[in-house]
Design a protein around this motif. Structure first.
Motif, short mmCIF file in Angstrom:
data_model
loop_
_atom_site.label_atom_id
_atom_site.label_comp_id
_atom_site.label_asym_id
_atom_site.label_seq_id
_atom_site.Cartn_x
_atom_site.Cartn_y
_atom_site.Cartn_z
N LEU A 105 0.84 -1.21 0.00
CA LEU A 105 0.00 0.00 0.00
C LEU A 105 0.88 1.26 0.00
CD1 LEU A 105 -2.80 1.45 0.48
CD2 LEU A 105 -2.41 1.13 2.91
N VAL A 106 1.89 1.26 0.86
CA VAL A 106 2.76 2.44 0.95
C VAL A 106 3.53 2.64 -0.36
CG1 VAL A 106 4.74 3.44 2.17
CG2 VAL A 106 2.94 2.28 3.46
N GLU A 107 4.02 1.54 -0.93
CA GLU A 107 4.77 1.66 -2.19
C GLU A 107 3.90 2.22 -3.31
OE1 GLU A 107 7.66 -2.03 -0.92
OE2 GLU A 107 6.16 -2.35 -2.48
N GLU A 108 2.66 1.75 -3.39
CA GLU A 108 1.74 2.26 -4.43
C GLU A 108 1.48 3.74 -4.20
OE1 GLU A 108 0.50 1.05 -7.28
OE2 GLU A 108 1.83 -0.63 -6.84
N ALA A 109 1.25 4.10 -2.96
CA ALA A 109 0.97 5.51 -2.65
C ALA A 109 2.18 6.38 -2.96
CB ALA A 109 0.58 5.65 -1.18
N LEU A 110 3.38 5.89 -2.64
CA LEU A 110 4.59 6.69 -2.87
C LEU A 110 4.83 6.96 -4.36
CD1 LEU A 110 7.09 5.28 -0.19
CD2 LEU A 110 6.03 7.55 -0.21
N LYS A 111 4.28 6.09 -5.22
CA LYS A 111 4.41 6.35 -6.67
C LYS A 111 3.62 7.59 -7.06
CE LYS A 111 4.64 1.46 -7.95
NZ LYS A 111 3.82 0.34 -8.45
N LYS A 112 2.60 7.94 -6.25
CA LYS A 112 1.71 9.05 -6.60
C LYS A 112 1.99 10.30 -5.77
CE LYS A 112 -1.80 5.40 -7.09
NZ LYS A 112 -1.77 5.07 -8.50
N ILE A 113 2.60 10.12 -4.60
CA ILE A 113 2.81 11.26 -3.71
C ILE A 113 3.94 12.16 -4.20
CG2 ILE A 113 3.71 11.88 -1.40
CD1 ILE A 113 2.13 9.58 -0.24
N LYS A 114 3.67 13.47 -4.19
CA LYS A 114 4.74 14.44 -4.47
C LYS A 114 4.97 15.24 -3.19
CE LYS A 114 3.70 14.92 -9.38
NZ LYS A 114 2.43 14.13 -9.39
N PRO A 115 6.21 15.68 -2.96
CA PRO A 115 6.47 16.41 -1.72
C PRO A 115 5.48 17.54 -1.49
CG PRO A 115 8.52 15.99 -2.90
CD PRO A 115 7.40 15.54 -3.80
N GLY A 116 5.01 17.65 -0.26
CA GLY A 116 4.08 18.73 0.09
C GLY A 116 2.62 18.38 -0.11
N MET A 117 2.34 17.28 -0.79
CA MET A 117 0.93 16.88 -0.96
C MET A 117 0.27 16.66 0.39
SD MET A 117 0.26 14.05 -3.85
CE MET A 117 0.04 14.42 -5.56
N LYS A 118 -1.01 16.97 0.46
CA LYS A 118 -1.73 16.75 1.71
C LYS A 118 -2.35 15.35 1.67
CE LYS A 118 -4.49 20.03 3.22
NZ LYS A 118 -4.09 20.49 4.54
N VAL A 119 -1.96 14.54 2.66
CA VAL A 119 -2.39 13.14 2.69
C VAL A 119 -3.06 12.84 4.03
CG1 VAL A 119 -1.61 10.76 2.49
CG2 VAL A 119 -0.41 12.53 1.24
N LEU A 120 -4.14 12.06 3.97
CA LEU A 120 -4.87 11.69 5.19
C LEU A 120 -4.82 10.16 5.36
CD1 LEU A 120 -6.89 12.35 7.51
CD2 LEU A 120 -8.73 12.20 5.81
N ASP A 121 -4.39 9.71 6.53
CA ASP A 121 -4.35 8.26 6.84
C ASP A 121 -5.39 7.98 7.92
OD1 ASP A 121 -3.57 5.60 7.36
OD2 ASP A 121 -1.96 6.22 8.72
N LEU A 122 -6.42 7.22 7.56
CA LEU A 122 -7.48 6.89 8.54
C LEU A 122 -7.17 5.54 9.17
CD1 LEU A 122 -10.51 7.94 6.31
CD2 LEU A 122 -9.54 9.25 8.20
N CYS A 123 -7.45 5.39 10.46
CA CYS A 123 -7.13 4.17 11.24
C CYS A 123 -5.62 3.98 11.28
CB CYS A 123 -7.77 2.91 10.66
SG CYS A 123 -9.52 3.04 10.29
N THR A 124 -4.91 4.99 11.76
CA THR A 124 -3.44 4.99 11.64
C THR A 124 -2.75 3.95 12.53
OG1 THR A 124 -1.56 6.47 11.38
CG2 THR A 124 -2.91 6.80 13.35
N GLY A 125 -3.38 3.56 13.64
CA GLY A 125 -2.79 2.53 14.51
C GLY A 125 -1.39 2.93 14.97
N SER A 126 -0.39 2.11 14.64
CA SER A 126 1.00 2.41 15.01
C SER A 126 1.55 3.63 14.29
CB SER A 126 1.89 1.22 14.64
OG SER A 126 1.89 1.06 13.22
N GLY A 127 0.81 4.12 13.28
CA GLY A 127 1.29 5.26 12.51
C GLY A 127 2.25 4.86 11.40
#
Ligand code: GLN
Length: 284
Positions: A105-127
């Motif tokens: 999941l993180v690897e897929e997201a990192l393909k799309k994330i650019k620095p400074g983008m606003k991202v929301l993680d729901l049910c973060t648990g350990s973070g």
């Protein structure tokens, strides 16, 4: 040979056998990790010391930890940390232990994330997801969880990894202090069907928090809730990514299709099981 001999080699063989007898999967690797941890030696130094006597102090710590592992307390909870995305995360009984599957999941997201983008993680648990985005994607990350005990762990992980994440306590979006729009929403929500939980390994069933696992009768309750409110929190063409159970790809894709999402993709994990669904939001 001294009859009270307790070399590293002998102790390693004994604790491997004890764990194996207690039904612990991967008994030999767990035994080695506990010995490394309690002796403070890495594997190469351990190999060089194999014929030396184990210090009494190490033997005492090991005794306690092996007894815990025999009770099927997860290894990561005993040693107090795990690795995720090459980073170190503190864990305890209040959070789901970060899994390798979630790295997909993180690897897929990192393909799309650019620095400074606003991202929301729901049910973060350990973070683990939120901290990885802040550390590796240089994103502006907000994360929520309903459990104060889990958030304490997540805050510690952000601090120990040297990143800022905005954490809020509450039920999904209700935790947020104001209605904001994000470039991406991600979640690894509880997704196991209630009736399946009792069939899981004791490490999970008895020692990981049930609220982090239980996705209600059909396992889909959190996906429904997160998707149906997501239109108020995502920017036009914003990304939504979920971790899913191996058999939930079709059902979650269908929920997304019925809620103005397009570019729906189901991505597999390293065991070739469906594990992530990614989609883009269109307001129509
Ligand atoms: N987000 C955390 C993880 O991925 C916790 C998930 C959960 O508690 N369901 O490990």
């Amino acid at each position: 040979m001294n009859c009270s001999s307790n070399t590293y080699r002998e102790v390693l063989a004994r604790i491997t056998e004890a764990l194996s007898k207690a039904g612990v999967p991967d008994a030999s690797s767990d035994a080695r990790i506990l010995l490394e941890e309690d002796s403070g030696l890495d594997y190469s130094h351990l190999l060089m010391q194999m014929n030396e006597q184990l210090p009494e102090e190490t033997a005492e710590k090991l005794h306690v930890h092996v007894a815990q592992r025999k009770k099927r307390i997860p290894l990561q909870q005993i040693i107090g940390y795990t690795e995720f995305m090459g980073l170190k995360f503190y864990v305890n009984e209040h959070v789901l232990c970060p899994r390798q599957d979630t790295e997909v999941l993180v690897e897929e997201a990192l393909k799309k994330i650019k620095p400074g983008m606003k991202v929301l993680d729901l049910c973060t648990g350990s973070g683990c997801i939120a901290v990885s985005f802040a550390k590796l994607g240089f994103a502006d990350v907000t994360a929520t969880d309903i459990s104060e005990d889990a958030l304490a762990v997540a805050r510690r992980n952000a601090q120990e990894n040297g990143v800022d994440v905005h954490f809020f306590k509450g039920d999904l979006y209700n935790a947020l202090p104001e209605q904001d729009r994000y470039d991406m929403i991600v979640s690894n929500p509880p997704y196991i069907c209630t009736s399946v939980i009792d069939t899981l390994e004791p490490e999970v069933r008895d020692h990981e928090p049930r609220i982090a696992l239980d996705g209600t009768a059909d396992g889909l309750a959190f996906y429904r809730r997160i998707i149906s409110d997501s239109g108020n929190y995502l920017k036009e063409c914003g990304h939504l990514l979920f971790e899913i159970g191996y058999d939930q790809g079709t059902a979650v894709s269908e929920l997304l299709r019925n809620n103005a999402y397009e570019d729906i993709q189901v991505i597999k994990d390293y065991s070739r099981n469906d594990r992530v669904v990614a989609a883009r939001f269109t307001s129509q």
